[in-house]
Design an enzyme around this catalytic site. Structure first.
Site, PDB file in Angstrom:
ATOM      1  N   SER A 162       1.578  -3.097   7.866  1.00 28.28           N
ATOM      2  CA  SER A 162       1.931  -3.858   6.663  1.00 28.28           C
ATOM      3  C   SER A 162       0.776  -4.719   6.141  1.00 28.28           C
ATOM      4  CB  SER A 162       3.130  -4.765   6.934  1.00 28.28           C
ATOM      5  OG  SER A 162       4.199  -4.033   7.491  1.00 28.28           O
ATOM      6  N   HIS A 195       0.214 -12.605  10.351  1.00 29.62           N
ATOM      7  CA  HIS A 195       1.432 -13.302  10.747  1.00 29.62           C
ATOM      8  C   HIS A 195       1.134 -14.741  11.150  1.00 29.62           C
ATOM      9  CE1 HIS A 195       4.164  -9.900  10.646  1.00 29.62           C
ATOM     10  NE2 HIS A 195       3.199  -9.154  11.170  1.00 29.62           N
ATOM     11  N   CYS A 249      -8.951  13.049  -9.774  1.00 30.55           N
ATOM     12  CA  CYS A 249     -10.269  12.648  -9.288  1.00 30.55           C
ATOM     13  C   CYS A 249     -10.680  13.412  -8.039  1.00 30.55           C
ATOM     14  CB  CYS A 249     -10.331  11.143  -9.047  1.00 30.55           C
ATOM     15  SG  CYS A 249      -9.261  10.605  -7.719  1.00 30.55           S
TER      16      CYS A 249
END
Lengths: 417, 497
Positions: free
Chosen positions: B48, B52, B450
């Protein structure tokens, strides 16, 4: 950069078939400075990689290749002194038609009297449709492979499964076979093909490539390169039919699963969009909801025949020139609503002072039906259609005389007897 | 190239790279061995990207200590390495009043772990902070931050090279022999001798530990699937939005996380698997992620998803046992001279700078070393023109026109950014290596436009088409030219006759 603010009568974003046609017609219609902005190193857009023939049958009455078709309009732009900027990307636009353009010579600011959106579309990807499985090399969109093969002479694989029966996928099935690859099958999630009937015959049947309808890829296999895919049949609600899974060994999965208009710049300026096409809401001058901004080609609605994109863009180009030079266009007074049997119809409103070419798509395949234009219960026009299919855009012309009978300022277009 | 080193680090994730960089401050011969074709290809590149604060880990654990210490070092580290970092804050959202006690116990633990500025906010305050999020109340964690995890990993590795340590890609360690002071590590490129070994092999740390004669650990891979949303939806959240963590679950729950590039991530799920490399994505989890995230963010649409990917957690606790497993960071008696780092899952990214300091101290305790006077702590990224003010962009383009030409239209990546990425110090040349350095092919068209142009630039840089891969190894992109394919088919037909 701030010193490079320039003025243009008509600025066109995108130098594909729509942009080229719009630019040359804008110039012919009297706009003084017409600026065509193209991201790539050459104009022509996707036509440059479409080496097969069949382009131009409606406009020129002959079957040209993509590059041949593009060259005609490129020449026209050059003859008419359209100013073309290559390798130039529009990085920002405003509602007031101020464009910021980035190229290898720097940033430029352009104030345009009229602006035409002709950015085209992109291919839907594996991520967008959510095909499960591993993420190996060998999963390509059909258009990307067309570019690798036809422009760069690169072979992406030996054993190919194609997901989606869109026209580009069908054409690539034939192309890859001719180039020496083995196309094992084409799988289509819908119960009917997504490409036009002619391409099914010319690209699949002539080469004995099976087409499996109501079938999709439920898993991609392979850690490094694709080693195979699992196909399964789907039911009426697109759910997997259990017990129909089968593994097919291949090294390449080609996706031809739909096109998405490249509307990001249009969204930035807050143009009203049609939820079905995802393109702009336009009138019969191809004006959007923002004054002075026009839209045409695949960014407006995805076409299956380039000729129709050209005709649409030419009209948009003329209207944009008229707006730039006179500040006037016929006001749309009659709204157009899609009725029974049609997914959408364009334009959304018309002035009624001119003949209008309506474009639309049906929900399903129909035989010996008609497209019916109705206003307040009265039939304005009924056009016989021997064959309609969702894959084929319908384009019909209605003369201005018919609009005299319009009631309640509205016309409904529907599929009828 | 000499193959004798003071320290060999096995595994080029963010922990291995951070350790290598810490050691490169000293007068030591250090090599980092990575089995993949680039760094950040395992757990470190696929998470993620959250820095933290330490409210999720039990007070007094190794995880808690290193999490809090690492988080404090993060902002400076990212500034030194020119890595995208943003203190966007986090809200842990209670969907109903029933979850309020959970927020309170999370807050109590956060306070005990030393997390600052925590407060429980009501639904009206939440609505002001996150207008698109639905919730009854939330725990506001303003110090939580996000980082671009693979950019950090790559930046650490580049800094390692600049400071004279070595990184060898495509170098899986297949066997280890010898003892402290004279270990020998077998790789496809030959034997590497090292005085000390650091096992930072992540998902394979149990296997590397076994190569050193230590059999006490087993890694239980736990897959987490993510969805990436289009940048045009990035405005839907201002900070991270987390649910109350599921009790006894393997993860922190499905959360909604902004990325430093302006996308949104949904995920991760938590599914145990037997194969650490089985990073598949599934239709079931895709539907689950969209449904669960929509409870907080009703505006979410499946149309906003641009792609899916999976990361893998190297867990020390099997699914049947569940619950908490602490980091293992120790030199055990069966294998003196080897620092074993096992079970470094979340918050491993956050803890990585602190882990690196701890391991560096262990190394220098064994091999006293002088600090280098010429250590360069600063590292600069390839300029990202899309993030720069127009005046600065114009200045760059006037100096070098390649900064003007946009090759990747979705992510607005210029030719120069791609050619600079191809020239990277690690010598990583896969399409994904270029993607993670420049973002080309990472946008909504996923390389449809691309891709061919990036391939052109790779070929121009001297890499022939048949050598190009997506990820190194056998992940080839082209079997050759179309002429090669036709010739192959013709030979087949002739052979068949």
């Amino acid at each position: 950069m701030m010193g490079r603010t320039q003025k243009a009568d008509v600025a066109i974003i995108g130098g594909g078939p729509a942009g080229l046609a719009a630019a040359s017609e804008a110039k012919a219609a009297g706009a003084d400075r017409v600026l065509l902005l193209e991201r790539d190193a050459r104009v022509g857009g996707i036509l440059n990689q479409q080496v097969h023939d069949g382009f131009g049958t409606k406009v020129f009455n002959e079957a040209l290749t993509g590059p041949e078709y593009a060259a005609i309009y490129e020449d026209r732009c050059n003859e008419r002194d359209v100013e073309t900027w290559l390798k130039s990307t529009v990085i920002n636009v405003t509602k007031d038609r101020v464009l910021t353009v980035q190229s290898d010579s720097g940033l430029a600011t352009i104030e345009a009297s009229s602006m035409i959106f002709a950015m085209g579309c992109r291919e839907r990807t594996r991520g967008a449709i959510g095909t499960p499985g591993t993420r190996p090399a060998g999963v390509f969109t059909a258009g990307a492979v067309q570019n690798y093969m036809n422009v760069r002479n690169l072979a992406v694989g030996r054993k190919v499964v194609i997901l989606g029966s869109g026209d580009i996928g069908l054409i690539m099935a034939r192309r890859m076979t001719l180039e020496g690859a083995e196309v094992i099958c084409v799988a289509e999630i819908l119960p009917q093909p997504s490409g036009i009937a002619g391409n099914i015959v010319r690209c699949l049947e002539d080469f004995n490539i099976p087409l499996y309808l109501s079938t999709t890829v439920v898993e991609i296999h392979g850690k490094e390169r694709v080693t195979g895919v699992t196909l399964a049949q789907v039911g009426p609600k697109m759910g997997e039919v259990y017990g129909t899974r089968r593994f097919i060994e291949c090294d390449t999965l080609l996706l031809s699963v739909g096109l998405i208009p490249e509307t990001e710049l249009s969204t930035e300026v807050g143009i009203a969009t049609n939820p079905v096409t995802t393109g702009a809401v336009v009138d019969d001058s191809f004006r959007t909801s923002v004054p002075g901004i026009f839209s045409c080609g695949n960014v407006l609605q995805v076409h299956d025949v380039v000729d129709f994109a050209t005709l649409e863009a030419e009209k948009a180009g003329r209207a944009a020139a008229m707006w730039a030079t006179t500040g006037e266009l016929p006001e749309p007074t009659i709204s157009i609503t899609p009725g029974e049997g049609l997914r959408y119809v364009l334009p959304a409103a018309i002035s009624g002072v001119d003949a209008v070419d309506f474009t639309m798509r049906s929900w399903k395949e129909e035989h010996h039906k008609s497209v019916v234009f109705r206003s307040g219960g009265e039939v304005l026009r009924r056009l016989k259609m021997p064959h309609m299919e969702p894959a084929g855009m319908i384009r019909v012309r209605v003369g201005q005389g018919r609009f005299k009978k319009v009631l309640d300022k509205n016309i409904t277009v529907e599929v009828g007897e | 190239m000499s193959d004798t080193f003071d320290v060999a680090i096995v595994g080029g994730g963010v922990v291995g790279a951070a350790i290598a960089r810490e050691l490169s401050r000293y007068d030591l011969k250090v090599v980092l061995l990575e089995k993949a074709a680039d760094v950040a290809r395992g757990t470190s590149g696929k998470n993620s990207g959250v820095v933290h604060t330490g409210i999720n880990v039990p007070t007094g654990s190794v995880k808690a200590k290193l999490n809090v210490a690492g988080a404090e070092m993060f902002e400076d580290l990212c500034a030194d390495l020119d890595v995208p970092f943003k203190r966007c804050g986090k809200t842990i959202v209670a969907l109903s009043e029933a979850e309020l006690p959970d927020l309170e116990s999370l807050m109590a633990r956060g306070v005990a772990n030393g997390v600052r500025d925590l407060e429980i906010i009501d639904s009206a305050t939440l609505k002001r902070m996150e207008p698109n999020i639905e919730g009854a109340a939330a725990l506001n964690v303003p110090t939580a931050a996000i980082v671009c995890p693979y950019s950090l990993n790559i930046a650490l590795a580049e800094s390692v090279i600049e400071n004279g340590a070595e990184i060898r890609l495509n170098s899986p360690v297949t066997a280890i022999s010898g003892t402290e002071g004279s270990f020998e590590l077998t790789t496809p490129g030959g034997i590497i001798s090292a005085g000390l070994i650091v096992n930072s092999a992540g998902l394979f740390s149990d296997k590397v530990a076994r190569m050193t004669g230590v059999h006490r650990w087993r890694i239980w891979p736990c897959r987490g699937e993510y969805l990436i949303l289009d940048k045009s939806k990035g405005h839907l959240i201002n900070g991270m939005v987390y649910p109350v963590p599921p009790k006894g679950g393997a993860g922190l729950g499905i959360h909604i996380t902004p990325t430093t590039d302006g996308n949104i991530l949904l995920g991760p799920s938590a599914d145990y698997t037997n194969d650490a490399e089985d990073v598949r994505t599934t239709g079931k989890i895709r539907r689950q992620l969209l449904t669960e995230a929509a409870e907080f963010l009703p505006q979410l649409s499946p149309r906003d998803v641009i792609t899916a990917y999976s990361g893998m957690r190297p867990k020390l606790v099997p699914s049947k046992v569940g619950g908490f497993g602490d980091f293992v960071i120790e030199e055990v008696e069966e294998a003196p001279g080897v620092m074993q780092l096992v079970g470094i899952e979340s918050p491993g990214l956050t803890a990585s700078p602190a882990i690196a300091e701890q391991v560096s101290a262990w190394v220098r305790d064994k091999i006293p070393a002088q600090g280098k006077a010429d250590f360069v702590s600063k590292r600069t990224s390839i300029p990202r023109l899309r993030d720069e003010p127009l005046e600065l962009r114009e200045a760059r383009i006037q100096k070098d026109g390649d900064y003007g030409e946009i090759v990747c239209r979705c992510e607005m990546v210029t030719r120069k950014e791609i050619t600079e990425s191809i020239k990277n110090g690690l010598g990583a040349t896969s399409l994904n290596a270029i993607k993670y350095r420049s973002r080309a092919t990472m946008g909504r068209c996923q390389g449809g436009f691309c891709g061919p142009r990036v391939v052109d630039l790779l070929i121009e840089a001297g890499h022939p088409p048949e050598s190009l891969t997506l990820n190194g190894g056998e992940s080839w992109l082209f079997m050759g030219t179309t002429e090669d394919l036709r010739a192959e088919r013709k030979a087949e037909r002739t052979g068949a006759k």
